[in-house]
Design a protein around this motif. Structure first.
Motif, PDB file in Angstrom:
ATOM      1  N   LYS A 148       0.836  -1.208   0.000  1.00  0.00           N
ATOM      2  CA  LYS A 148       0.000   0.000   0.000  1.00  0.00           C
ATOM      3  C   LYS A 148       0.870   1.257   0.000  1.00  0.00           C
ATOM      4  O   LYS A 148       0.596   2.234  -0.709  1.00  0.00           O
ATOM      5  N   ARG A 151       2.268   1.814  -3.390  1.00  0.00           N
ATOM      6  CA  ARG A 151       1.268   2.394  -4.297  1.00  0.00           C
ATOM      7  C   ARG A 151       1.085   3.880  -4.009  1.00  0.00           C
ATOM      8  O   ARG A 151       1.002   4.709  -4.929  1.00  0.00           O
ATOM      9  N   THR A 156       4.011   1.560  -7.594  1.00  0.00           N
ATOM     10  CA  THR A 156       3.147   0.586  -8.276  1.00  0.00           C
ATOM     11  C   THR A 156       1.758   1.191  -8.437  1.00  0.00           C
ATOM     12  O   THR A 156       1.387   2.111  -7.697  1.00  0.00           O
ATOM     13  N   ASN A 157       0.982   0.666  -9.397  1.00  0.00           N
ATOM     14  CA  ASN A 157      -0.361   1.189  -9.629  1.00  0.00           C
ATOM     15  C   ASN A 157      -1.416   0.528  -8.750  1.00  0.00           C
ATOM     16  O   ASN A 157      -2.436   1.116  -8.435  1.00  0.00           O
ATOM     17  N   ASN A 158      -1.172  -0.714  -8.368  1.00  0.00           N
ATOM     18  CA  ASN A 158      -2.152  -1.414  -7.537  1.00  0.00           C
ATOM     19  C   ASN A 158      -1.440  -2.401  -6.623  1.00  0.00           C
ATOM     20  O   ASN A 158      -0.231  -2.540  -6.674  1.00  0.00           O
ATOM     21  N   SER A 160      -0.801  -6.144  -5.696  1.00  0.00           N
ATOM     22  CA  SER A 160      -0.915  -7.504  -6.256  1.00  0.00           C
ATOM     23  C   SER A 160      -1.038  -8.519  -5.124  1.00  0.00           C
ATOM     24  O   SER A 160      -0.314  -8.445  -4.136  1.00  0.00           O
ATOM     25  N   GLU A 181      -4.443  -9.761 -14.316  1.00  0.00           N
ATOM     26  CA  GLU A 181      -3.747  -8.497 -14.101  1.00  0.00           C
ATOM     27  C   GLU A 181      -2.566  -8.287 -15.039  1.00  0.00           C
ATOM     28  O   GLU A 181      -2.312  -7.161 -15.473  1.00  0.00           O
ATOM     29  N   GLU A 380      -8.431  -7.388   0.708  1.00  0.00           N
ATOM     30  CA  GLU A 380      -8.719  -7.356  -0.724  1.00  0.00           C
ATOM     31  C   GLU A 380     -10.123  -6.850  -0.984  1.00  0.00           C
ATOM     32  O   GLU A 380     -10.352  -6.041  -1.885  1.00  0.00           O
ATOM     33  N   GLU A 383     -10.150  -3.192  -0.412  1.00  0.00           N
ATOM     34  CA  GLU A 383      -9.449  -2.536  -1.509  1.00  0.00           C
ATOM     35  C   GLU A 383     -10.348  -2.427  -2.749  1.00  0.00           C
ATOM     36  O   GLU A 383     -10.424  -1.388  -3.386  1.00  0.00           O
ATOM     37  N   ASN A 384     -11.030  -3.541  -3.065  1.00  0.00           N
ATOM     38  CA  ASN A 384     -11.928  -3.534  -4.226  1.00  0.00           C
ATOM     39  C   ASN A 384     -13.066  -2.551  -4.039  1.00  0.00           C
ATOM     40  O   ASN A 384     -13.470  -1.843  -4.962  1.00  0.00           O
ATOM     41  N   ARG A 387     -11.733   0.883  -4.461  1.00  0.00           N
ATOM     42  CA  ARG A 387     -11.444   1.134  -5.873  1.00  0.00           C
ATOM     43  C   ARG A 387     -12.725   1.479  -6.638  1.00  0.00           C
ATOM     44  O   ARG A 387     -12.750   2.374  -7.486  1.00  0.00           O
ATOM     45  N   GLU A 391     -13.439   4.986  -8.439  1.00  0.00           N
ATOM     46  CA  GLU A 391     -13.761   4.990  -9.871  1.00  0.00           C
ATOM     47  C   GLU A 391     -15.062   5.734 -10.134  1.00  0.00           C
ATOM     48  O   GLU A 391     -15.191   6.489 -11.100  1.00  0.00           O
TER      49      GLU A 391
END
Length: 653
Positions: A148, A151, A156-158, A160, A181, A380, A383-384, A387, A391
């Motif tokens: 984290k 990022r 990094t963009n996300n 993993s 991914e 996770e 995080e989703n 996201r 978005e």
């Protein structure tokens, strides 16, 4: 004439060949450490260290560590803080390369949290080392926190998760997420990237026991790598060639392991031997584990081919670091070897050794992994969810910007009519989007709440099972005590049993609590003393014990060391403090924690410590154990000796 020309060309070819050979030998003999020492400033040494193709070609990581320590000491003496910082970053990487992950982690955290902040390049190196350390220590929740930060800093963009899932044994989930991914990010003409991609997919299939499919993917990877290496239109640096050789060795090793799974041992042996030879030049910790896996599979193949002495040589290699599953596999192969050479006594020894490892460690490791898996899945999901929300915000902002741009271009003649229509359409759109967003947020909230409830249930179940497992260990120790005649052995087993019970009580208190994060210490101490009294049946019942810990709560990371420390102190009082009469015996236990500061004190009015206490400190198991446990609490154990009794105390955070 033609004869002379042939001789001339032959001579020129021989000279060129000699020059090429000399240059090759010179490159091979070039020591990265010597180049490091010849660099004139710390910045150049830092570049040599991190940009060397193979810094351990001539000198081991221990040689590097000794050299870096000397430069670090000189930098500190001259107050050169920038140079000292660079050498400490190198030291962090060296501890990681040596497999001393705890030391590397402590140094990396100290560097990252220092007041004189690191620049972005150094932060990336330190965070990459921390990422690798936590993976090897199986602290996957900490690994996610590091990712984290990476990022947030734009490295990094996300985040993993696929390698973490693979480490947890969920190889199919890891493969699916990796494909989703990574595959879209690789260009069709990127042959090296495609080789790495198919190599990873093939390895996940192999780990998932799909050897035939894995073999197909790994052969694709090797084909793409061959195309990359044979493409003369691509200029390749020395580092790129070295990394390509390592990737080729990794692919060949995995192909060899697939052949072993398919019982094709003749095909497996040369591939595994070649892979081991090349990977030994790598400083990557993942390759060290790969070498162990390849060596064990090579031994397995040679055993099946009845090349017993060759297999035994592989199994006798003393690896620097070998994990539990690899130890189990090695023991199984050694047992199989001794079976085949009809040395059944040694074979039985290794079978029993495996049973002990599986019984005592596998369940505990399984519980820890399950606990971390719950944390990772929750992370996770959150995080989703985050996201999706981000978005949606971005889409809303983009829609508003487009609407504003259109408004500015509208003809003034029709502005009122179009503005009304757009306003109405905007309200309807916003209303519908608002309903959709609210429904989405409510669904995500429901998912998160269910995940948290499930996490609490799983944590309680984990603590319950750990307590049961520890009680089983305690029962086994009791059974062993009954079958043991040696007095010293019985005492050691009883002490071990007492310590196991102290840890089991922690997990019992946790699964009985509504709050899984802390333990109420007054009740725990009372239960612990009752447990110790049950072990020492002949003493301790007439002693007056005062416990002052009401309202004090500790988390599990502090409670377990406290329980073990208190177990040692109370046991020692019962055994030694009142040798003749415990009628007037008194024990006082005081524990307080206010905010970040805490204080612990233990006193008894017994016969006190002997005169040679300082010498016994180094040989006494109990005192050494207490010192290590207090060190875990980042404190120091203090001992005050008086005419009557003894006092132990320390502060903690």
């Amino acid at each position: 004439m033609a004869h002379h020309l042939r001789k001339l060309f032959s001579g020129l070819f021989f000279v060129l060949l000699l020059n090429a050979s000399a240059q090759s030998i010179e490159n091979e003999d070039r020591s990265a450490l010597k180049e490091f020492q010849n660099a004139n400033v710390p910045e150049n040494r830092f570049d040599v260290f991190f940009n060397s193709v193979n810094r351990y070609n001539q000198n081991s990581a221990y040689d590097w560590l000794d050299t870096v320590k000397v430069y670090l000491s000189n930098a500190q003496k001259t107050n050169d803080t920038i140079a000292a910082q660079l050498y400490r970053v190198m030291q962090t990487q060296l501890y990681n390369d040596l497999g001393e992950y705890d030391k590397s982690t402590a140094l990396a955290k100290e560097l990252y949290e220092a007041k004189d902040s690191l620049n972005l390049d150094l932060k990336k190196i330190v965070l990459d080392v921390l990422d690798n350390n936590y993976a090897n220590l199986q602290l996957y929740d900490k690994q996610i926190e590091v990712r984290k930060k990476k990022r947030e800093l734009g490295f990094t963009n996300n985040i993993s998760f696929y390698d973490i899932y693979s480490n947890l044994g969920l190889h199919r989930k890891a493969r699916n997420q990796f494909i989703m991914e990574v595959k879209p990010t690789i260009a069709d003409n990127d042959t090296y990237g495609l080789a790495k991609y198919h190599s990873k997919v093939g390895n996940y299939l192999r780990l998932d026991n799909s050897a035939p499919t894995a073999l197909s993917e790994l052969k694709k990877a090797k084909a793409y790598l061959d195309v990359y290496l044979n493409d003369i239109s691509i200029q390749k640096t020395e580092k790129q060639l070295f990394e390509s050789d390592l990737l080729k060795a990794e692919i060949e090793g995995n192909i060899g392991k697939c052949h072993v799974l398919l019982h094709e041992y003749e095909e497996a042996v040369p591939l595994l031997e070649s892979s081991i030879e090349v990977l030994q030049n790598s400083s990557n910790n993942n390759h060290k584990s790969e070498i162990i896996e390849n060596t064990l599979n090579l031994a397995d193949a040679n055993l099946q081919l009845e090349k017993f002495s060759t297999a035994k040589r592989s199994l006798d290699i003393d690896f620097e670091s070998i994990d539990m599953l690899q130890s189990i596999k090695r023991n199984s192969l050694l047992a199989a070897y001794y079976d085949k050479v009809e040395n059944f006594k040694n074979a039985a020894t290794y079978y029993k050794r495996n049973e002990r490892i599986k019984d005592s460690l596998a369940q505990k490791q399984s519980s820890i992994i399950k606990q971390q898996l719950v944390t990772i899945v929750a992370n996770e999901d959150m995080e989703n969810s985050q996201r999706l929300i981000e978005e949606q915000k971005r889409i809303n902002e983009q829609a508003r910007s487009e609407m504003k741009a259109k408004d500015e271009r509208i003809n003034l003649v029709f502005i009122s009519l179009i503005f009304t229509l757009l306003g109405f359409a905007g309200l309807v759109y916003a209303y519908l989007k608002s309903i959709k967003n609210q429904r989405l947020i409510a669904e995500q909230k429901h998912i998160i709440e269910n995940a948290l409830v499930e996490k609490d249930s799983l944590l309680k179940e984990i603590h319950h099972r750990v307590k049961n497992n520890l009680q089983m260990v305690s029962s086994l120790l009791s059974l062993q005590t009954k079958n043991t005649r040696s007095k010293s052995a019985i005492e050691a087993l009883e002490e071990g049993k007492s310590r196991v019970k102290a840890m089991a009580l922690i997990h019992q208190k946790l699964y009985q609590n509504d709050d899984l994060s802390v333990i109420e210490m007054q009740g725990y101490i009372e239960s612990l003393i009752n447990s110790v009294q049950s072990v020492y049946k002949k003493g301790g019942h007439n002693i007056s014990i005062t416990i002052d810990a009401e309202g004090t709560e500790l988390d599990i990371d502090r409670a377990i060391p406290f329980g073990l420390i208190l177990n040692e102190l109370v046991s020692n009082s019962f055994k030694y403090a009142f040798p003749e009469n415990d009628e007037n015996g008194k024990i006082y236990i005081h524990l307080r924690k206010n905010g970040e500061q805490g204080y612990f004190e233990y006193t008894d009015n017994g016969v006190g410590l002997p005169e040679d206490t300082e010498e016994r400190t180094h040989s006494s198991m109990g005192i050494r154990l207490m010192n290590r446990l207090v060190n875990q609490l980042q404190s120091k154990l203090n001992i005050d000796k008086a005419d009557e009794g003894v006092r132990f105390w320390f502060n903690f955070n």
